[in-house]
Scaffold this motif. Sequence first.
Motif, mmCIF file in Angstrom:
data_model
loop_
_atom_site.group_PDB
_atom_site.id
_atom_site.type_symbol
_atom_site.label_atom_id
_atom_site.label_comp_id
_atom_site.label_asym_id
_atom_site.label_seq_id
_atom_site.Cartn_x
_atom_site.Cartn_y
_atom_site.Cartn_z
ATOM 1 N N ALA A 50 0.816 -1.215 0.000
ATOM 2 C CA ALA A 50 0.000 0.000 0.000
ATOM 3 C C ALA A 50 0.847 1.263 0.000
ATOM 4 C CB ALA A 50 -0.923 0.000 1.225
ATOM 5 N N ASP A 51 2.115 1.128 0.386
ATOM 6 C CA ASP A 51 3.017 2.282 0.429
ATOM 7 C C ASP A 51 3.834 2.441 -0.850
ATOM 8 O OD1 ASP A 51 2.376 2.802 3.206
ATOM 9 O OD2 ASP A 51 3.616 1.055 3.704
ATOM 10 N N LEU A 52 3.709 1.488 -1.787
ATOM 11 C CA LEU A 52 4.549 1.498 -2.977
ATOM 12 C C LEU A 52 3.716 1.760 -4.232
ATOM 13 C CD1 LEU A 52 6.850 -1.576 -2.169
ATOM 14 C CD2 LEU A 52 7.298 0.853 -1.738
ATOM 15 N N PRO A 53 4.313 2.433 -5.218
ATOM 16 C CA PRO A 53 3.559 2.805 -6.422
ATOM 17 C C PRO A 53 3.459 1.703 -7.465
ATOM 18 C CG PRO A 53 5.762 3.722 -6.545
ATOM 19 C CD PRO A 53 5.662 3.057 -5.204
ATOM 20 N N ALA A 54 4.313 0.673 -7.360
ATOM 21 C CA ALA A 54 4.326 -0.372 -8.384
ATOM 22 C C ALA A 54 4.926 -1.640 -7.783
ATOM 23 C CB ALA A 54 5.155 0.086 -9.599
ATOM 24 N N PRO A 82 10.036 -6.271 -7.204
ATOM 25 C CA PRO A 82 10.406 -7.682 -7.353
ATOM 26 C C PRO A 82 11.210 -8.207 -6.161
ATOM 27 C CG PRO A 82 10.961 -6.383 -9.311
ATOM 28 C CD PRO A 82 10.632 -5.420 -8.232
ATOM 29 N N GLU A 83 11.244 -9.502 -6.037
ATOM 30 C CA GLU A 83 12.103 -10.158 -5.051
ATOM 31 C C GLU A 83 13.564 -9.779 -5.317
ATOM 32 O OE1 GLU A 83 13.682 -14.666 -3.947
ATOM 33 O OE2 GLU A 83 12.418 -14.311 -5.698
ATOM 34 N N ASN A 84 14.347 -9.750 -4.251
ATOM 35 C CA ASN A 84 15.781 -9.456 -4.347
ATOM 36 C C ASN A 84 16.064 -8.022 -4.787
ATOM 37 O OD1 ASN A 84 18.314 -10.626 -3.779
ATOM 38 N ND2 ASN A 84 18.790 -10.698 -5.969
ATOM 39 N N SER A 85 15.099 -7.124 -4.541
ATOM 40 C CA SER A 85 15.296 -5.712 -4.879
ATOM 41 C C SER A 85 16.121 -5.028 -3.790
ATOM 42 C CB SER A 85 13.948 -4.993 -5.014
ATOM 43 O OG SER A 85 13.259 -5.450 -6.148
ATOM 44 N N ASP A 86 16.879 -4.030 -4.189
ATOM 45 C CA ASP A 86 17.680 -3.252 -3.248
ATOM 46 C C ASP A 86 16.793 -2.348 -2.397
ATOM 47 O OD1 ASP A 86 20.085 -4.291 -4.038
ATOM 48 O OD2 ASP A 86 20.510 -2.702 -5.492
ATOM 49 N N VAL A 87 17.196 -2.183 -1.128
ATOM 50 C CA VAL A 87 16.575 -1.213 -0.225
ATOM 51 C C VAL A 87 17.702 -0.454 0.470
ATOM 52 C CG1 VAL A 87 15.019 -0.830 1.725
ATOM 53 C CG2 VAL A 87 14.644 -2.783 0.204
ATOM 54 N N VAL A 94 13.414 10.439 15.944
ATOM 55 C CA VAL A 94 13.886 9.560 14.876
ATOM 56 C C VAL A 94 12.946 9.608 13.668
ATOM 57 C CG1 VAL A 94 14.562 7.197 14.302
ATOM 58 C CG2 VAL A 94 14.838 8.042 16.651
ATOM 59 N N SER A 95 13.528 9.701 12.486
ATOM 60 C CA SER A 95 12.760 9.567 11.249
ATOM 61 C C SER A 95 13.569 8.722 10.276
ATOM 62 C CB SER A 95 12.451 10.942 10.632
ATOM 63 O OG SER A 95 13.646 11.617 10.300
ATOM 64 N N ILE A 96 12.876 8.051 9.375
ATOM 65 C CA ILE A 96 13.530 7.085 8.476
ATOM 66 C C ILE A 96 13.056 7.293 7.044
ATOM 67 C CG2 ILE A 96 13.768 4.620 7.938
ATOM 68 C CD1 ILE A 96 13.443 4.044 10.874
ATOM 69 N N GLN A 97 14.011 7.138 6.125
ATOM 70 C CA GLN A 97 13.688 7.114 4.699
ATOM 71 C C GLN A 97 14.160 5.783 4.129
ATOM 72 O OE1 GLN A 97 15.866 10.616 3.400
ATOM 73 N NE2 GLN A 97 13.976 11.790 3.247
ATOM 74 N N ALA A 98 13.259 5.093 3.450
ATOM 75 C CA ALA A 98 13.611 3.842 2.771
ATOM 76 C C ALA A 98 13.514 4.085 1.263
ATOM 77 C CB ALA A 98 12.678 2.718 3.201
ATOM 78 N N TYR A 99 14.660 3.964 0.573
ATOM 79 C CA TYR A 99 14.702 4.237 -0.868
ATOM 80 C C TYR A 99 14.774 2.925 -1.639
ATOM 81 C CZ TYR A 99 16.355 5.840 -5.423
ATOM 82 O OH TYR A 99 16.498 6.078 -6.765
ATOM 83 N N LEU A 107 12.256 1.227 -8.070
ATOM 84 C CA LEU A 107 11.051 2.037 -8.299
ATOM 85 C C LEU A 107 11.361 3.525 -8.317
ATOM 86 C CD1 LEU A 107 8.616 0.231 -5.814
ATOM 87 C CD2 LEU A 107 8.837 -0.160 -8.277
ATOM 88 N N ASP A 108 12.601 3.888 -7.953
ATOM 89 C CA ASP A 108 12.964 5.295 -7.745
ATOM 90 C C ASP A 108 11.944 5.958 -6.811
ATOM 91 O OD1 ASP A 108 14.441 7.623 -7.904
ATOM 92 O OD2 ASP A 108 13.431 8.331 -9.718
ATOM 93 N N HIS A 109 11.665 5.264 -5.719
ATOM 94 C CA HIS A 109 10.636 5.719 -4.779
ATOM 95 C C HIS A 109 11.205 5.735 -3.364
ATOM 96 C CE1 HIS A 109 6.720 6.176 -2.843
ATOM 97 N NE2 HIS A 109 7.024 5.157 -2.054
ATOM 98 N N THR A 110 10.845 6.780 -2.605
ATOM 99 C CA THR A 110 11.285 6.895 -1.212
ATOM 100 C C THR A 110 10.068 6.857 -0.295
ATOM 101 O OG1 THR A 110 13.227 8.211 -1.795
ATOM 102 C CG2 THR A 110 12.479 8.314 0.499
#
Length: 837
Positions: free
Chosen positions: A575-579, A582-587, A599-604, A608-611
């Motif tokens: 629900a937080d992702l636009p598309a 795939p498995e084994n994707s970088d985070v 504390v705040s966090i950004q997961a890139y 997907l070029d999505h944060t």
Amino acid sequence: MARTKIDYGIDLGTTNSAISRIEGGEAKIIKVNGLDDTMPSCIAYNKKGVLAGKKAFAVYRSEQEASLSKDIEPNAFIEFKRTMGTDKRYFSSNLDKDLSSEELSAEVLKTLKSFVTDEAVNAVVITVPAVFKNNQIDATRRAAKLAGFEHAEVLQEPVAAAIAYGLDNNKKDGFWLVFDFGGGTFDAALLKVEDGIMKVADTEGDNYLGGKNLDLAIVDEIIIPHIQKNFSIDDILNDDTKKLKYREALKSFAEELKNELSFKSEFNLYKEEGSGTDDDGEDIEIDLTVTQADLEKVLSPIFQKAVDISKKLLERNNLKGSSLNSLILVGGPTFSPIIRKMLEKQICKPDTTVDPMTVVSKGAALYASTVSLSNEIIDKGRTKGKIQIEIGHEASTVEMEEFVTLKILVEKTEGIIPEKVFAEIARNDKAWSSGKVEINQIGEVIETQLKEGKNGFEVTLFDDKGNILESEPKEFTIIQGIGGLNSMQGLTLNWGIEIKKRETGKIEFRQVSGLEQNKSLPATGTANGLKTQKQIRPGMDNDFIKIPLYQGEHGADGTRAIYNEHVYDIIISGADLPALLPENSDVDLMINIDKSQKVSIQAYFPYLDHTAEIDVPTDTVQSVETNWLSNEIRKAKGSIEELKDEGINADKVQKIENDITELEKKFDNSKNDVDGKQEVLTNLRKTLKTIDELSETTEWPKFEEELKEEFYRLEKANKDLGNEKTTQIVNHLRNQLEEVIKNQDIKLGKALAEEIHSVFFQMTLVYQLINFIRQHNQNFGSYHWKDSNRARQLLNEGLQQIGENPTTEDLHPIVIDLINLLPDIEKPSGDDTVLVG
């Protein structure tokens, strides 16, 4: 008066609290009820309302003594700081409601604020123990909000003490050790001072070691044994609930003993009545004579824990007591001659030039004088009929001069501003002034002369005829002799995440680069190259990755994640992702911690070029389940027996066994006490880490054979499948293997084993993929395919590729698609929500 800095500091203590503010450049204690420097951190409720401080403490004492002879519902509470951030609730019969630790702390803060009668206090710096966990700091901020503060910063107690100490002595270089033994917590902080620039070099501490432990030790080892000797109280001691109340009730007698023996060689504690009745209904009478030697025997082991923590801190920084320039005492228990004698003998002679009870509050106010208020708060405090000015300057410096900017804020002023306005800055000691300098809305720079220490300045405006103009703000403070105040506070714990090791599958604590212990605040950490274990479908809440966030003590990296303090599980779902991810994707993770430790966090997600932006909640609480903790202690005892069977160093095993025995005894005394269980859990984790470390020492002979076998397997694979490049890698690993075997270094050996396994995995992955396709083709009918036609099509495609000398890139997508066609129960096992690193 209008202020532009916070200027107020509160030491919110376990047993006593204090408030200070900046006046004329000096940190001044605001007297409690016009008389005392501190007030008891005690809250009581009667039918008419709330009591705080001495009046509440009198009610508390009365209730405790009354509870010895009858069951009463308490309405007075103390030491709730030790349960900040937990699910502990305090029931008040007069209110007919449960209260949290934050609500009680808020009443203490409100009361302290009420002693300021000449202005409204909207912002404050509140001190916290250096080793307070994140949820405890959050709870402190919640208490401040409940108390009506619009802006609250937190400051570590040892840092506050060092600031106040540093301005009142001439020692501007070397190492300082702050020994902060409070009513409920202990902190040791090592500071390095160079030319007045202070930096926290390292910290260590215990959130469940303090004056409360001293009092309970007297109860458990002196008072209760005396009562047991003369009366029958088994019914009380065998009932967890009754025992908890009984020990708490006897603490007032322990405090009396402790206080009297601080200046007497012996003391007779005599209580003819009011001590309750025994199992036979007989009134308990206490007639007990205790000597200083008796008290020292009981208290020394508790004080020794604090001394050992301090010595450990020095040792890991390659220092001795003789290396210290100052040993600074903080907290009421440090008045004890027992601890002062122990410190002088084992570390060095303490410096007693500061008041241990007020130094933290004063230091907090000094720090507060460097922290700007928000524009909203400043605007609320303006008297706009006066000429409003802006004063710009460095809050602290090691220089003897400082440039100050003055300008008129026309848009903030509603009164008349003369065509020409002159300003004069005068130092409060009257030894220096700037003379009259014309200022305007553009601004003017004035060079001020400083004296050593605290400098208060007053600003006066004049018209061209020399008439004084009403203006604000009128005062400002510059601290000379200490630099870097905004960066001297650092992380006291390592921040990390739980990850699954790619090479071994082990779940462990992975330290986040940039958020290591002692990094200056604010701090930013990164964890790159993490991988998802499964695909995440857009819009699907049930598809998610989990990032468990932890705090760990010194040496936490690589330990089992559960041995560290869990902060929060960060969940990122479809629900937080636009598309589709795939498995084994970088985070790639970025974790930001501001100077107040929010504390705040950004997961890139590069694919997907999505944060994804995540704020860690500030309302989490912790709990410890009694049966679970009991089981963990039982498992620890079993591990000790295994160590004995394996012939580990007997002295080391005996020490661990003694530690577990002591923890078990504490647990038996506090099964219904949140604070007590938290203390047991904290110390149990430390013991479990030690057990793991000792277990590793028995692994070497077996591990050496396994390591050689792994390497020989890699050599054979390289001979069959390798090339010139892989041969160079294998030769390099051979040299490392010889070094590890020579030194029998199991920690480096495990790292080498992971590297060997990784190289082997990459070298043989194509064959693993081939085997997967062949196995699932041969046993096609044994699997419950979601789409058997698609599965057969993929397998045929894979078999065709196998016949054409395929690469990993050719076969990997086919295998991934096949796995996704299998039901969850037939997929490779493991928690696939955790990131792989």
